[in-house]
Design an enzyme around this catalytic site. Structure first.
Site, PDB file in Angstrom:
ATOM      1  CE  LYS A 195      -3.015   3.092   0.604  1.00 35.08           C
ATOM      2  NZ  LYS A 195      -4.417   3.357   0.506  1.00 35.08           N
ATOM      3  CB  CYS A 249      -3.492   8.872   0.320  1.00 37.40           C
ATOM      4  SG  CYS A 249      -5.213   8.660   0.755  1.00 37.40           S
TER       5      CYS A 249
HETATM    6  N1  SAJ Z   1      -2.033  14.789  -8.861  1.00 41.79           N
HETATM    7  C1  SAJ Z   1      -1.163  15.492  -9.700  1.00 41.79           C
HETATM    8  N2  SAJ Z   1      -0.830  14.959 -10.894  1.00 41.79           N
HETATM    9  C2  SAJ Z   1      -1.327  13.749 -11.315  1.00 41.79           C
HETATM   10  C3  SAJ Z   1      -2.199  13.042 -10.464  1.00 41.79           C
HETATM   11  C4  SAJ Z   1      -2.529  13.576  -9.250  1.00 41.79           C
HETATM   12  O1  SAJ Z   1      -0.693  16.586  -9.360  1.00 41.79           O
HETATM   13  O2  SAJ Z   1      -0.995  13.338 -12.419  1.00 41.79           O
HETATM   14  C5  SAJ Z   1      -2.380  15.316  -7.545  1.00 41.79           C
HETATM   15  C6  SAJ Z   1      -3.870  15.481  -7.338  1.00 41.79           C
HETATM   16  O3  SAJ Z   1      -4.334  16.696  -7.838  1.00 41.79           O
HETATM   17  C7  SAJ Z   1      -3.947  15.413  -5.835  1.00 41.79           C
HETATM   18  C8  SAJ Z   1      -2.868  14.415  -5.463  1.00 41.79           C
HETATM   19  O4  SAJ Z   1      -1.994  14.371  -6.581  1.00 41.79           O
HETATM   20  O5  SAJ Z   1      -3.640  16.647  -5.233  1.00 41.79           O
HETATM   21  C9  SAJ Z   1      -3.378  13.035  -5.134  1.00 41.79           C
HETATM   22  O6  SAJ Z   1      -4.435  12.653  -5.990  1.00 41.79           O
HETATM   23  P1  SAJ Z   1      -4.639  11.163  -6.522  1.00 41.79           P
HETATM   24  O7  SAJ Z   1      -5.809  11.153  -7.403  1.00 41.79           O
HETATM   25  O8  SAJ Z   1      -3.358  10.654  -7.050  1.00 41.79           O
HETATM   26  O9  SAJ Z   1      -4.874  10.304  -5.211  1.00 41.79           O
HETATM   27  P2  SAJ Z   1      -5.841  10.264  -3.927  1.00 41.79           P
HETATM   28  O10 SAJ Z   1      -5.077  10.778  -2.769  1.00 41.79           O
HETATM   29  O11 SAJ Z   1      -7.189  10.829  -4.176  1.00 41.79           O
HETATM   30  O12 SAJ Z   1      -5.995   8.662  -3.776  1.00 41.79           O
HETATM   31  C10 SAJ Z   1      -4.819   7.847  -3.683  1.00 41.79           C
HETATM   32  C11 SAJ Z   1      -5.001   6.663  -4.640  1.00 41.79           C
HETATM   33  N3  SAJ Z   1      -3.730   5.950  -4.785  1.00 41.79           N
HETATM   34  C12 SAJ Z   1      -3.251   5.620  -5.997  1.00 41.79           C
HETATM   35  O13 SAJ Z   1      -3.790   5.919  -7.021  1.00 41.79           O
HETATM   36  C13 SAJ Z   1      -1.990   4.835  -6.010  1.00 41.79           C
HETATM   37  C14 SAJ Z   1      -6.094   5.755  -4.108  1.00 41.79           C
HETATM   38  O14 SAJ Z   1      -6.179   4.599  -4.907  1.00 41.79           O
HETATM   39  C15 SAJ Z   1      -5.795   5.368  -2.640  1.00 41.79           C
HETATM   40  O15 SAJ Z   1      -6.834   4.577  -2.114  1.00 41.79           O
HETATM   41  C16 SAJ Z   1      -5.726   6.631  -1.829  1.00 41.79           C
HETATM   42  O16 SAJ Z   1      -4.652   7.424  -2.349  1.00 41.79           O
HETATM   43  C17 SAJ Z   1      -5.470   6.284  -0.374  1.00 41.79           C
HETATM   44  O17 SAJ Z   1      -6.421   6.370   0.410  1.00 41.79           O
HETATM   45  O18 SAJ Z   1      -4.353   5.848  -0.044  1.00 41.79           O
END
Ligand code: SAJ
Length: 406
Positions: A195, A249
């Site tokens: 994870k 996360c």
């Molecule tokens: N972000 C970027 N660029 C990208 C993708 C995301 O700047 O290309 C930013 C987003 O805007 C945001 C942050 O990163 O601020 C995180 O967003 P996210 O969509 O990557 O993730 P979370 O935090 O909403 O959810 C993540 C997910 N993990 C993965 O995709 C590996 C989710 O599956 C997990 O369940 C969750 O963390 C968790 O609870 O751990």
């Protein structure tokens, strides 16, 4: 089965509702009486597409109740927060308290699942160790993406690691009643590590994207366009540059690894790059602002990512602070957040008299047509700093909107 969900937050609540939907008798337990009252009244306290309908259904079927008392059950699923402290070391007090509460209710043969994201060995040291003899303990980390939870709870593959092989087996049987994808068996510490690796991968990848964006800027090249072309290669998948990472996360989980070993230079560097992004955005904004006392900026988007109502660890918050520290008058608007939260105002008043709008969150509402219309009637200057690269600059120009990408 009788299932007690411990912690009815972002993960526990949808998880409980889905287990109830699958036919289990679910009792939710939360220390917050407001959350309990709201759910018992049939009202979600966290918005998530499709979930209200499911809650209505399981309440009507009499399979979902909530209270501030932990009910006896055959299985307990712990979904409590694991934040970090000021010095970035993990705060496991909620896991410990929840485990102790479960330990006093669990009997031999019961199953205890820890879903919270935790540092390696937490399942053994902060959960299993409190349990009476004969209670089965396993770690089954959640993997759902806010905004797409119902689908992902059912369709994402899961990794389950028991404190013993018997616990792994019992946990897999339970999750098979909800999850249609593959469930992979391992032991607890590996499940914890997996994870953390998933979210660390994303943090490091986004940091790389952000660094490439800065390199492109210095070299006078459009890094976003270059990343798109590089991603055509079958083994390259660089994420999107943005204003920094938020949520509960990605900015948190890598610290669980960094703080548990002597050295993790790549992980630490990624954290530094991503945490430094609000400062970079503030600096880029200041370069676009007129040289006058108290220039005005409208921040568009307070949520940490598109189309969610969650502002935890959102880069918008440190960005606004940095701008205000430099004498900028900052207003903000987010269509998904409650009015007033972090200064959330109506879009018309946020844009009123602004010298610059900074698009922080790529919400679906922020499209060129509506922004240009509002900007021309409200802003002092129709200038937008797009930190996500989500607005088409040529189309914007046709609408009279000057969009600069970060
Ligand atoms: N972000 C970027 N660029 C990208 C993708 C995301 O700047 O290309 C930013 C987003 O805007 C945001 C942050 O990163 O601020 C995180 O967003 P996210 O969509 O990557 O993730 P979370 O935090 O909403 O959810 C993540 C997910 N993990 C993965 O995709 C590996 C989710 O599956 C997990 O369940 C969750 O963390 C968790 O609870 O751990």
């Amino acid at each position: 089965m009788k299932i007690s969900i411990v912690g009815l937050g972002y993960i526990g609540m949808p998880t409980g509702i889905l287990f109830a939907k699958a036919g289990h008798e679910v009792h939710g337990y939360d220390v917050n009486p407001n959350v309990v009252a709201s759910l018992n009244a049939g009202k979600l306290h966290i918005k998530e597409p499709g979930l209200q309908e499911l809650l209505d259904e399981v309440i009507a079927a009499g399979r979902f109740t909530a209270s501030t008392e932990l009910a006896p059950a055959d299985a307990f699923i712990i979904c409590v927060p694991t934040p970090f402290q000021e010095d970035k070391t993990p705060d496991l007090s909620h896991v410990e308290a929840a485990s102790q509460a479960v330990a006093s209710a669990a009997k031999p043969g019961d199953l205890v699942i820890l879903e919270s994201t935790v540092p390696v060995n937490t399942t053994r040291d902060t959960c299993a160790r409190f349990m009476p003899e004969g209670v089965l303990v396993a770690h089954c980390p959640e993997t759902v993406l806010p905004g797409n939870m119902i689908h992902e709870l059912v369709h994402n593959h899961r990794v389950i690691g028991g404190a013993t092989p018997k616990a792994t087996e019992a946990a897999i049987t339970l999750y098979q009643s909800v999850v249609t994808a593959d469930i992979h068996a391992t032991e607890a510490a590996t499940a914890e590590f997996v994870k953390l690796i998933e979210n660390t991968y994303r943090d490091v990848n986004i940091a790389l994207a952000n660094e490439l964006n800065m390199i492109g800027g210095e070299l006078g090249l459009n890094a976003r366009a270059a990343i798109k072309l590089a991603n055509l290669h079958p083994r390259v998948n660089i994420h999107n540059p943005g204003p920094g990472v938020g949520g509960h996360c990605i900015p948190v989980d890598p610290w669980f690894l960094i703080k548990s070993v002597a050295r993790a230079p790549i992980l630490a560097a990624a954290r530094e790059v991503n945490d430094g992004m609000p400062e970079r955005v503030a600096a880029a904004a200041l370069r676009l602002l007129p040289d006058k006392p108290r220039p005005r900026v409208a921040v568009l988007g307070l949520a940490y990512k598109a189309n969610v109502e969650d502002a935890r660890e959102s880069p918008a918050v440190p960005l606004m602070k940095r701008l205000r520290d430099r004498g900028v008058d900052v207003a903000a608007h987010d269509p998904h957040l409650a009015p007033g939260l972090h200064g959330n105002a109506e879009i018309e008043s946020a844009l009123h008299g602004a010298d610059l709008a900074i698009l922080v969150t790529d919400h679906r509402e922020f499209d060129v047509a509506s922004l240009s219309k509002l900007a021309s009637s409200r802003m002092r200057k129709c200038l937008v700093l797009d930190t996500r690269g989500c607005l088409d600059t040529a189309e914007a120009a046709r609408h009279g909107l000057d969009v600069r990408q970060l």
